[in-house]
Design a protein around this motif. Structure first.
Motif, PDB file in Angstrom:
ATOM      1  N   LEU A  56       4.647   1.617  -3.970  1.00  0.00           N
ATOM      2  CA  LEU A  56       4.145   2.790  -3.304  1.00  0.00           C
ATOM      3  C   LEU A  56       2.649   3.136  -4.608  1.00  0.00           C
ATOM      4  O   LEU A  56       1.921   3.874  -3.582  1.00  0.00           O
ATOM      5  CB  LEU A  56       5.506   3.755  -3.138  1.00  0.00           C
ATOM      6  CG  LEU A  56       4.852   5.799  -3.596  1.00  0.00           C
ATOM      7  CD1 LEU A  56       4.154   5.306  -1.902  1.00  0.00           C
ATOM      8  CD2 LEU A  56       5.968   6.361  -4.197  1.00  0.00           C
ATOM      9  N   VAL A  57       3.106   3.506  -5.381  1.00  0.00           N
ATOM     10  CA  VAL A  57       1.710   3.827  -6.275  1.00  0.00           C
ATOM     11  C   VAL A  57       0.351   2.453  -5.319  1.00  0.00           C
ATOM     12  O   VAL A  57      -0.309   3.165  -6.022  1.00  0.00           O
ATOM     13  CB  VAL A  57       2.181   3.072  -7.956  1.00  0.00           C
ATOM     14  CG1 VAL A  57       1.111   3.269  -8.779  1.00  0.00           C
ATOM     15  CG2 VAL A  57       2.771   4.409  -8.250  1.00  0.00           C
ATOM     16  N   ALA A  58       1.114   1.458  -5.270  1.00  0.00           N
ATOM     17  CA  ALA A  58      -0.730   0.843  -4.826  1.00  0.00           C
ATOM     18  C   ALA A  58      -1.268   0.936  -3.844  1.00  0.00           C
ATOM     19  O   ALA A  58      -2.151   1.101  -3.962  1.00  0.00           O
ATOM     20  CB  ALA A  58      -0.391  -1.130  -5.366  1.00  0.00           C
ATOM     21  N   LEU A  59       0.195   1.503  -3.111  1.00  0.00           N
ATOM     22  CA  LEU A  59      -0.735   2.327  -1.697  1.00  0.00           C
ATOM     23  C   LEU A  59      -1.257   3.397  -1.593  1.00  0.00           C
ATOM     24  O   LEU A  59      -2.500   3.205  -0.949  1.00  0.00           O
ATOM     25  CB  LEU A  59       0.741   2.013  -0.730  1.00  0.00           C
ATOM     26  CG  LEU A  59       0.372   2.898   0.634  1.00  0.00           C
ATOM     27  CD1 LEU A  59      -0.457   2.100   1.394  1.00  0.00           C
ATOM     28  CD2 LEU A  59       1.554   2.971   1.556  1.00  0.00           C
ATOM     29  N   VAL A  60      -0.814   3.854  -2.019  1.00  0.00           N
ATOM     30  CA  VAL A  60      -1.066   5.635  -2.849  1.00  0.00           C
ATOM     31  C   VAL A  60      -3.247   4.994  -2.908  1.00  0.00           C
ATOM     32  O   VAL A  60      -3.952   5.830  -3.006  1.00  0.00           O
ATOM     33  CB  VAL A  60      -0.713   6.676  -3.168  1.00  0.00           C
ATOM     34  CG1 VAL A  60      -1.333   7.712  -4.212  1.00  0.00           C
ATOM     35  CG2 VAL A  60       1.097   6.791  -2.522  1.00  0.00           C
TER      36      VAL A  60
END
Length: 142
Positions: A56-60
């Motif tokens: 999630l952090v990488a995608l955002v």
């Protein structure tokens, strides 16, 4: 179990070092996700939650980078870019035209010269607006 947490940090470090060679910032955003996964491990969350947090952090981070001015660089036309071709803006003297083409001395050599679209053959001094291969594209100097 400590080895599992160390893997997050090693993987993030590898991506950060690899990013130094690419210069695109995308690997850095993925490394942020891996760091978040490492923090999730340090807090004591389960593996599936760690993976979810990292993803999630990488995608955002990637989406935010893509929408920023750093992630949406456009390719410039190098033939008209003054940062690439220092000849753009220089003055060339053209004595005689033949169907919008000519030969002219520039920097101690004879070059093929072509008029830019919409330009006329009436002037004597021309400004280089682009380089297309070994051909100078010129416009009348104002």
């Amino acid at each position: 179990m400590a080895l599992n947490g160390l893997i997050w940090w090693i993987a993030a470090g590898v991506l950060i070092v690899t990013e130094l060679f690419t210069g695109t910032f995308y690997l850095l955003m993925i490394a942020l996700g891996l760091l978040a996964g490492g923090i999730a491990f340090a807090v004591g969350l389960e593996l599936h939650v760690q993976l979810g947090v990292a993803a999630l952090v990488a995608l955002v981070a990637v989406v935010l980078l893509r929408r920023s001015r750093f992630g949406s660089w456009k390719r410039r036309d190098a033939s008209r870019d003054t940062a690439v071709n220092l000849d753009i803006g220089a003055t060339v003297e053209v004595a005689q035209w033949h169907d919008r083409r000519a030969r002219a001395m520039y920097r101690g050599a004879e070059w093929d010269v072509e008029l830019a679209p919409g330009e006329s053959e009436g002037a004597r001094l021309y400004c280089i607006t682009a380089l297309e291969g070994s051909r100078l594209v010129v416009a009348a100097k104002r």
